[in-house]
Design a protein around this motif. Structure first.
Motif, PDB file in Angstrom:
ATOM      1  N   GLY A 148      -2.845   5.510   5.836  1.00 13.26           N
ATOM      2  CA  GLY A 148      -4.051   6.210   4.437  1.00 13.26           C
ATOM      3  C   GLY A 148      -2.979   5.722   3.427  1.00 13.26           C
ATOM      4  O   GLY A 148      -3.825   5.305   2.344  1.00 13.26           O
ATOM      5  N   ASP A 149      -2.003   5.811   3.162  1.00 10.53           N
ATOM      6  CA  ASP A 149      -1.605   5.294   1.877  1.00 10.53           C
ATOM      7  C   ASP A 149      -1.834   3.960   2.166  1.00 10.53           C
ATOM      8  O   ASP A 149      -1.370   3.029   2.904  1.00 10.53           O
ATOM      9  CB  ASP A 149       0.052   5.937   1.668  1.00 10.53           C
ATOM     10  N   VAL A 174      -0.067   2.831   7.126  1.00 15.74           N
ATOM     11  CA  VAL A 174      -0.616   2.408   5.771  1.00 15.74           C
ATOM     12  C   VAL A 174      -1.247   1.156   5.863  1.00 15.74           C
ATOM     13  O   VAL A 174      -0.824   0.029   6.887  1.00 15.74           O
ATOM     14  CB  VAL A 174       1.056   2.172   4.684  1.00 15.74           C
ATOM     15  N   HIS A 201      -5.904   0.287  -6.999  1.00 22.24           N
ATOM     16  CA  HIS A 201      -5.840   0.533  -5.590  1.00 22.24           C
ATOM     17  C   HIS A 201      -4.780   1.750  -5.698  1.00 22.24           C
ATOM     18  O   HIS A 201      -3.909   1.663  -6.129  1.00 22.24           O
ATOM     19  CB  HIS A 201      -4.637  -0.638  -5.166  1.00 22.24           C
ATOM     20  N   ARG A 203      -4.231   4.521  -4.003  1.00 21.19           N
ATOM     21  CA  ARG A 203      -3.118   4.640  -2.410  1.00 21.19           C
ATOM     22  C   ARG A 203      -2.316   3.572  -2.556  1.00 21.19           C
ATOM     23  O   ARG A 203      -1.522   4.653  -1.216  1.00 21.19           O
ATOM     24  CB  ARG A 203      -4.356   4.618  -1.495  1.00 21.19           C
ATOM     25  N   ARG A 205       1.436   4.129  -3.133  1.00 13.25           N
ATOM     26  CA  ARG A 205       2.419   4.610  -2.787  1.00 13.25           C
ATOM     27  C   ARG A 205       3.982   4.034  -3.254  1.00 13.25           C
ATOM     28  O   ARG A 205       4.976   4.708  -3.155  1.00 13.25           O
ATOM     29  CB  ARG A 205       2.435   5.792  -1.841  1.00 13.25           C
TER      30      ARG A 205
END
Length: 437
Positions: A148-149, A174, A201, A203, A205
């Protein structure tokens, strides 16, 4: 009519007198190393063609063409080339005895030497076979990602690193975001683009960030981008393969936690040498390489497993760093920027020539790309590089990736003369006329 490089330079009148003599493929006699004159500002020394002729004499360069494609890897200066040949012979002679006795201690000395020049701790350095391996290990090994990242890179990042980031989609579950660096590029426009991309964005990381990209040579304000990424809990892996040895900086100037470097580009070490950097305290965030147990988990060398590698390049790194220190990073940077400016400033008035690096000195080194307006396809730019070589004996390379289309990359080196880049300027003016739409 196709003309030779020699004919073209002769036709430029006074420029021929400044052309540095080219070394032949035959063995060169010993040459005294260049001595940087005391008290001369790097900017002034950059223009001293007599001094740079002494530097050019340290290189064995083909007389058959003007090599302005030095971004692939850097020609070793003679002291380095000779040391490399000695080390190849030594390795072949000593064989396993070298590898099982003194090599590890010598490799640790090389790590310490690199760390000193970069301004970090030796325990933060692990040797690799180049910048690609270093960055692949960091990207593939980054272990803080969760399904989900998202991860992010730009259109100008190195293609192999883009592929590695794409691979994380299946490896870590991801999504992969791609952003475009704006054209024309400026410091503020670049900062604004990264700020917007990170904001749009949330999300993300992990961010891949090229200090100097291999396509246009644009130098990004890494420290500021790293800072804005940290504010959003985003880690940054810096690709410094092209910048170290070409630009004057230490790791503290970048303030990143992870970075990959090449030694066989602008440090002039043999092919097959590079290293990765992981800031002390962040080692646990990068996986062991293939769960290897050669080194304990608390040793950065456990993040690289290259098998039985050719150690001759590693044994030669000291000599390459000696040559780098003889000139100094500030002097090298000044000369390389001067060569870029000399040809760019002779063609930037042409309405159909686009220069893809800005005039802000902090945003370029010697790598610069250009395109002819409207000529944005791969075929167009291959045709340009072909014309440069066939008509002027100038070797360059086409690059793809920039948001507005393909381009031609130009990369002078320390052995490049003023006359070489003056010849390029003449050629670009001619091609701008020939390729006008």
């Amino acid at each position: 009519m196709v003309i030779s490089r020699r004919q073209m330079v002769a036709g430029l009148g006074g420029l021929a007198a400044t052309l540095a003599p080219r070394a032949s493929a035959s063995a060169l006699p010993p040459i005294a190393p260049p001595v940087v004159p005391a008290g001369v500002a790097p900017g002034l020394l950059a223009r001293d063609e007599g001094f740079w002729r002494t530097v050019a004499q340290q290189y064995r360069v083909s007389p058959d063409f003007v090599n302005l494609e030095n971004g692939y890897y850097g020609i070793m200066p003679e002291p380095v080339r000779q040391a490399y040949h000695r080390n190849v012979d030594y390795l072949n002679e000593q064989n396993s005895y070298l590898l099982r006795t003194t090599y590890k201690a010598r490799a640790d000395q090389v790590r310490q030497r690199i760390a000193t020049v970069l301004g970090v701790l030796a325990e933060e350095i692990a040797l690799t076979r180049g910048g690609t391996e270093a960055l692949q290990n960091l990207i593939a090994g980054y272990r803080r990602l969760r399904p989900g990242d998202a991860v992010m890179y730009t259109d100008l990042d190195y293609h192999s690193m883009q592929y590695s980031m794409n691979w994380l989609r299946g490896r870590r579950g991801v999504s992969v975001e791609r952003m475009a660096v704006p054209e024309p590029a400026t410091r503020q426009a670049s900062l604004d683009a990264y700020a917007k991309a990170l904001r749009d964005h949330p999300r993300v990381r992990l961010l891949l960030l090229s200090h100097m990209n291999n396509r246009t040579g644009l130098v990004l304000p890494v420290r500021e981008i790293v800072e804005m990424a940290r504010e959003r809990n985003v880690d940054v892996i810096v690709d410094a393969a092209h910048s170290w040895g070409q630009l004057d900086f230490t790791m503290g100037d970048l303030d990143a936690d992870f970075a990959g470097f090449s030694l066989h580009k602008w440090m002039g070490a043999p092919l097959g040498s590079g290293f990765l950097y992981i800031r002390k305290g962040r080692l646990a965030d990068i996986d062991l390489a293939y769960a290897d147990e050669t080194y304990p988990a608390g040793d950065i060398r456990s993040r690289v497993q290259s098998g039985t590698l050719d150690v001759a390049p590693v044994l030669t790194v000291d000599t390459a760093l000696d040559f780098h220190d003889t000139l100094g990073a500030e002097v090298k940077q000044a000369r390389l920027r001067f060569l870029r400016d000399r040809w760019v400033h002779q063609v930037r008035d042409l309405p159909n020539v686009e220069i893809l690096t800005p005039e802000e000195p902090a945003m370029y080194g010697t790598i610069t790309a250009f395109r002819i307006a409207g000529r944005v396809s791969e075929a167009d730019n291959v045709a340009l590089t072909t014309q440069l070589f066939e008509r002027y004996r100038i070797f360059t390379v086409r690059r793809g990736g920039p948001v507005k289309g393909d381009c031609v990359r130009v990369t002078p080196a320390l052995f490049t003369s003023q006359a070489d880049v003056d010849l390029l300027a003449v050629a670009v003016r001619d091609l701008a006329r020939r390729f006008r739409r």
